[in-house]
Design an enzyme around this catalytic site. Sequence first.
Site, PDB file in Angstrom:
ATOM      1  N   THR A 188       0.600  -1.181   0.045  1.00 19.54           N
ATOM      2  CA  THR A 188      -0.251  -0.107  -0.837  1.00 19.54           C
ATOM      3  C   THR A 188       0.772   1.342   0.107  1.00 19.54           C
ATOM      4  O   THR A 188       1.965   1.087   0.173  1.00 19.54           O
ATOM      5  CB  THR A 188      -0.302  -0.128   1.138  1.00 19.54           C
ATOM      6  N   ASP A 189       0.053   2.426  -0.514  1.00 14.24           N
ATOM      7  CA  ASP A 189       1.042   3.652  -0.475  1.00 14.24           C
ATOM      8  C   ASP A 189       1.276   3.707   0.806  1.00 14.24           C
ATOM      9  O   ASP A 189       1.814   5.293   1.066  1.00 14.24           O
ATOM     10  CB  ASP A 189       0.574   4.573  -1.347  1.00 14.24           C
TER      11      ASP A 189
ATOM     12  N   LYS B 274       2.809  -3.598   7.296  1.00 17.93           N
ATOM     13  CA  LYS B 274       2.562  -3.113   5.779  1.00 17.93           C
ATOM     14  C   LYS B 274       3.893  -3.089   5.641  1.00 17.93           C
ATOM     15  O   LYS B 274       4.700  -3.417   4.468  1.00 17.93           O
ATOM     16  CB  LYS B 274       1.572  -2.553   4.905  1.00 17.93           C
TER      17      LYS B 274
HETATM   18  P1  NAD Z   1     -10.772  -6.354   3.136  1.00 16.00           P
HETATM   19  O1  NAD Z   1     -10.005  -6.438   4.087  1.00 16.00           O
HETATM   20  O2  NAD Z   1     -11.552  -6.012   1.938  1.00 16.00           O
HETATM   21  O3  NAD Z   1      -9.975  -8.372   2.935  1.00 16.00           O
HETATM   22  C1  NAD Z   1      -8.438  -8.977   3.415  1.00 16.00           C
HETATM   23  C2  NAD Z   1      -9.122 -11.061   3.154  1.00 16.00           C
HETATM   24  O4  NAD Z   1      -7.989 -11.126   3.433  1.00 16.00           O
HETATM   25  C3  NAD Z   1     -10.467 -11.360   3.645  1.00 16.00           C
HETATM   26  O5  NAD Z   1     -10.658 -11.649   2.510  1.00 16.00           O
HETATM   27  C4  NAD Z   1      -9.760 -11.553   4.607  1.00 16.00           C
HETATM   28  O6  NAD Z   1     -10.892 -13.015   5.135  1.00 16.00           O
HETATM   29  C5  NAD Z   1      -8.362 -12.537   4.830  1.00 16.00           C
HETATM   30  N1  NAD Z   1      -7.343 -12.295   4.986  1.00 16.00           N
HETATM   31  C6  NAD Z   1      -7.070 -11.395   6.869  1.00 16.00           C
HETATM   32  N2  NAD Z   1      -6.700 -12.149   7.396  1.00 16.00           N
HETATM   33  C7  NAD Z   1      -6.071 -13.679   6.648  1.00 16.00           C
HETATM   34  C8  NAD Z   1      -5.512 -14.684   6.993  1.00 16.00           C
HETATM   35  N3  NAD Z   1      -4.565 -14.377   8.589  1.00 16.00           N
HETATM   36  N4  NAD Z   1      -5.395 -15.873   6.914  1.00 16.00           N
HETATM   37  C9  NAD Z   1      -5.621 -16.298   5.617  1.00 16.00           C
HETATM   38  N5  NAD Z   1      -6.747 -14.833   4.842  1.00 16.00           N
HETATM   39  C10 NAD Z   1      -7.212 -13.161   5.510  1.00 16.00           C
HETATM   40  O7  NAD Z   1      -8.801  -6.101   2.222  1.00 16.00           O
HETATM   41  P2  NAD Z   1      -8.881  -5.552   0.650  1.00 16.00           P
HETATM   42  O8  NAD Z   1      -9.036  -4.088   0.710  1.00 16.00           O
HETATM   43  O9  NAD Z   1      -9.232  -5.937  -0.398  1.00 16.00           O
HETATM   44  O10 NAD Z   1      -7.379  -5.123   0.685  1.00 16.00           O
HETATM   45  C11 NAD Z   1      -5.926  -6.366   0.287  1.00 16.00           C
HETATM   46  C12 NAD Z   1      -4.800  -6.006  -0.083  1.00 16.00           C
HETATM   47  O11 NAD Z   1      -4.596  -5.167  -0.373  1.00 16.00           O
HETATM   48  C13 NAD Z   1      -4.666  -6.162   1.204  1.00 16.00           C
HETATM   49  O12 NAD Z   1      -2.768  -6.477   1.509  1.00 16.00           O
HETATM   50  C14 NAD Z   1      -4.546  -4.704   1.673  1.00 16.00           C
HETATM   51  O13 NAD Z   1      -3.423  -4.571   2.625  1.00 16.00           O
HETATM   52  C15 NAD Z   1      -3.940  -3.857   0.514  1.00 16.00           C
HETATM   53  N6  NAD Z   1      -4.511  -2.369  -0.266  1.00 16.00           N
HETATM   54  C16 NAD Z   1      -5.647  -2.622   0.010  1.00 16.00           C
HETATM   55  C17 NAD Z   1      -5.703  -1.348  -0.424  1.00 16.00           C
HETATM   56  C18 NAD Z   1      -7.549  -0.205  -0.513  1.00 16.00           C
HETATM   57  O14 NAD Z   1      -7.485   0.877  -0.584  1.00 16.00           O
HETATM   58  N7  NAD Z   1      -8.506  -1.030  -0.192  1.00 16.00           N
HETATM   59  C19 NAD Z   1      -5.189  -0.232  -0.987  1.00 16.00           C
HETATM   60  C20 NAD Z   1      -3.750  -0.429  -1.057  1.00 16.00           C
HETATM   61  C21 NAD Z   1      -3.103  -2.047  -0.559  1.00 16.00           C
HETATM   62  O1  TDX Z   2     -15.111   6.997   8.818  1.00 17.84           O
HETATM   63  C1  TDX Z   2     -15.179   7.212   8.057  1.00 17.84           C
HETATM   64  N1  TDX Z   2     -14.363   8.764   8.108  1.00 17.84           N
HETATM   65  C2  TDX Z   2     -13.423   9.931   7.592  1.00 17.84           C
HETATM   66  O2  TDX Z   2     -13.484  10.866   7.380  1.00 17.84           O
HETATM   67  C3  TDX Z   2     -14.318   6.760   7.480  1.00 17.84           C
HETATM   68  C4  TDX Z   2     -13.799   5.392   7.805  1.00 17.84           C
HETATM   69  C5  TDX Z   2     -12.380   7.591   7.107  1.00 17.84           C
HETATM   70  N2  TDX Z   2     -12.716   8.609   6.999  1.00 17.84           N
HETATM   71  C6  TDX Z   2     -11.519   9.130   6.532  1.00 17.84           C
HETATM   72  C7  TDX Z   2     -10.357   9.167   6.882  1.00 17.84           C
HETATM   73  C8  TDX Z   2      -9.596   8.527   5.702  1.00 17.84           C
HETATM   74  O3  TDX Z   2      -8.668  10.227   5.500  1.00 17.84           O
HETATM   75  O4  TDX Z   2     -11.624   8.822   4.697  1.00 17.84           O
HETATM   76  C9  TDX Z   2      -9.794   8.952   4.480  1.00 17.84           C
HETATM   77  C10 TDX Z   2      -9.881   6.811   3.554  1.00 17.84           C
HETATM   78  O5  TDX Z   2     -10.605   6.135   4.713  1.00 17.84           O
HETATM   79  P1  TDX Z   2     -10.059   4.651   4.727  1.00 17.84           P
HETATM   80  O6  TDX Z   2     -11.439   4.159   3.840  1.00 17.84           O
HETATM   81  O7  TDX Z   2     -10.342   3.844   6.687  1.00 17.84           O
HETATM   82  O8  TDX Z   2      -9.199   4.413   4.034  1.00 17.84           O
HETATM   83  P2  TDX Z   2      -8.128   4.985   4.666  1.00 17.84           P
HETATM   84  O9  TDX Z   2      -7.302   5.089   6.387  1.00 17.84           O
HETATM   85  O10 TDX Z   2      -7.046   5.860   3.568  1.00 17.84           O
HETATM   86  O11 TDX Z   2      -7.030   3.654   4.156  1.00 17.84           O
HETATM   87  C11 TDX Z   2      -7.058   3.216   3.442  1.00 17.84           C
HETATM   88  O12 TDX Z   2      -6.026   3.079   1.680  1.00 17.84           O
HETATM   89  C12 TDX Z   2      -4.720   2.382   2.011  1.00 17.84           C
HETATM   90  C13 TDX Z   2      -7.361   1.377   3.035  1.00 17.84           C
HETATM   91  O13 TDX Z   2      -8.146   1.077   4.277  1.00 17.84           O
HETATM   92  C14 TDX Z   2      -6.285   0.996   2.557  1.00 17.84           C
HETATM   93  O14 TDX Z   2      -6.137  -0.389   3.117  1.00 17.84           O
HETATM   94  C15 TDX Z   2      -5.014   1.373   1.753  1.00 17.84           C
HETATM   95  O15 TDX Z   2      -4.195   0.432   2.255  1.00 17.84           O
END
Ligand code: NAD
Ligand code: TDX
Length: 338
Positions: A126-127, A155
């Site tokens: 992640t960034d 991470k």
């Molecule tokens: P998510 O929370 O939606 O999904 C995570 C998945 O991992 C779930 O299905 C969960 O059951 C599984 N998991 C958790 N712990 C586990 C374990 N110990 N063993 C096996 N499975 C397990 O997350 P996401 O948003 O889909 O993110 C996926 C990946 O991308 C993560 O590594 C996250 O750090 C990275 N990422 C997410 C974002 C974002 O904006 N959501 C951005 C950049 C990077």
């Molecule tokens: O209720 C809220 N109110 C609010 O103002 C929530 C849930 C978030 N926020 C703000 C916090 C952050 O500035 O919105 C922004 C985005 O929040 P999140 O959706 O929780 O994301 P962030 O914390 O930026 O992290 C996400 O991006 C990078 C993902 O959850 C991570 O998994 C990924 O690595």
Amino acid sequence: MKNILVTGGAGFIGSNFINYILNKRDDYFIVNLDKLTYAGNLENLKEVESKKNYTFIKGDIVNSELVNYIFEKYKIKYVINFAAESHVDRSILGSEIFFRTNVIGTNVLLEAAKRFNVERFLQISTDEVYGSLGPTGLFTEKTPVAPNSPYSASKASADMMVQSFNHTYGLPTLITRCSNNYGPLQFPEKLIPLMILNALKDKKLPVYGDGMNVRDWIYVIDHNKAVELVFENGKIGEVYNIGAGNEMPNIEIVKIILKNLNKSEELIQFVKDRPGHDKRYAIDSSKIQNDLKWKPEFNFESAIVNTIEWYLKNKKWWERIVSGEYQNYYNKQYSDRI
Ligand code: NAD
Ligand code: TDX
């Protein structure tokens, strides 16, 4: 046939990846290992579950016996590690499970990958590992890692383990660092789906601080196409940033959602800020654009409308989530903020 272990494939990005890739390629055999935490949902994978080149295993990446068994049984030669505890606010409420899954879990996968001589190990990072930016500048792959939250620290630690296995043992690793994703199947604890669902229910929209924290948004399919390219063509040992150049303050996102749903801005409620809240993330993705010829295809204006429509059409998917256990988390998270 490429035998690929995909971890965390029942979560938001992982399930979008599996659905996308198996629709396109029949030379991939995917073993999806997922613990099915609160964030994992097998309903996300309905369209692929009966495919011959797909199998699901419920299990924990920390369980080295199980992981080694899977590598052996399925002759795994490739790994894409999406599995993680992914929510920053939850990591502030309790860091232990973040360390366990994100750091120890990644290490277990690395050890197995070394033992079974995998050909490519792709770590989905992640960034947020870069920390926070001031009003100008972008994260490049050369930006020093400086994480701030327990989530991002876990991470970053995992990334360093991945790089150490490349450096020390010559394990063929790759790392992607993507910005904030949005799109269908995202668990409604994250900003965009949370705000959509609260607005639909005429509940308050809790905006942290002054709402001026900036995130750089990318549609999940654009992220996954970049993952595919790095997996196929990325240079071993390298890190690739992924971002769509779409920076926006949180308050602007919230207002766009309200406008699309025809709801009043009076629903917005400014609440106590997230502790240690990173001010701004913004990605320089020129390396992947130049070296691997990736570019984002979705623009925010239309992809956010698609996303909102998906939540409108898939009430059954989220209604089960927003009742029950999730509600306890929600109440705990917001009771002392409001
Ligand atoms: P998510 O929370 O939606 O999904 C995570 C998945 O991992 C779930 O299905 C969960 O059951 C599984 N998991 C958790 N712990 C586990 C374990 N110990 N063993 C096996 N499975 C397990 O997350 P996401 O948003 O889909 O993110 C996926 C990946 O991308 C993560 O590594 C996250 O750090 C990275 N990422 C997410 C974002 C974002 O904006 N959501 C951005 C950049 C990077
Ligand atoms: O209720 C809220 N109110 C609010 O103002 C929530 C849930 C978030 N926020 C703000 C916090 C952050 O500035 O919105 C922004 C985005 O929040 P999140 O959706 O929780 O994301 P962030 O914390 O930026 O992290 C996400 O991006 C990078 C993902 O959850 C991570 O998994 C990924 O690595």
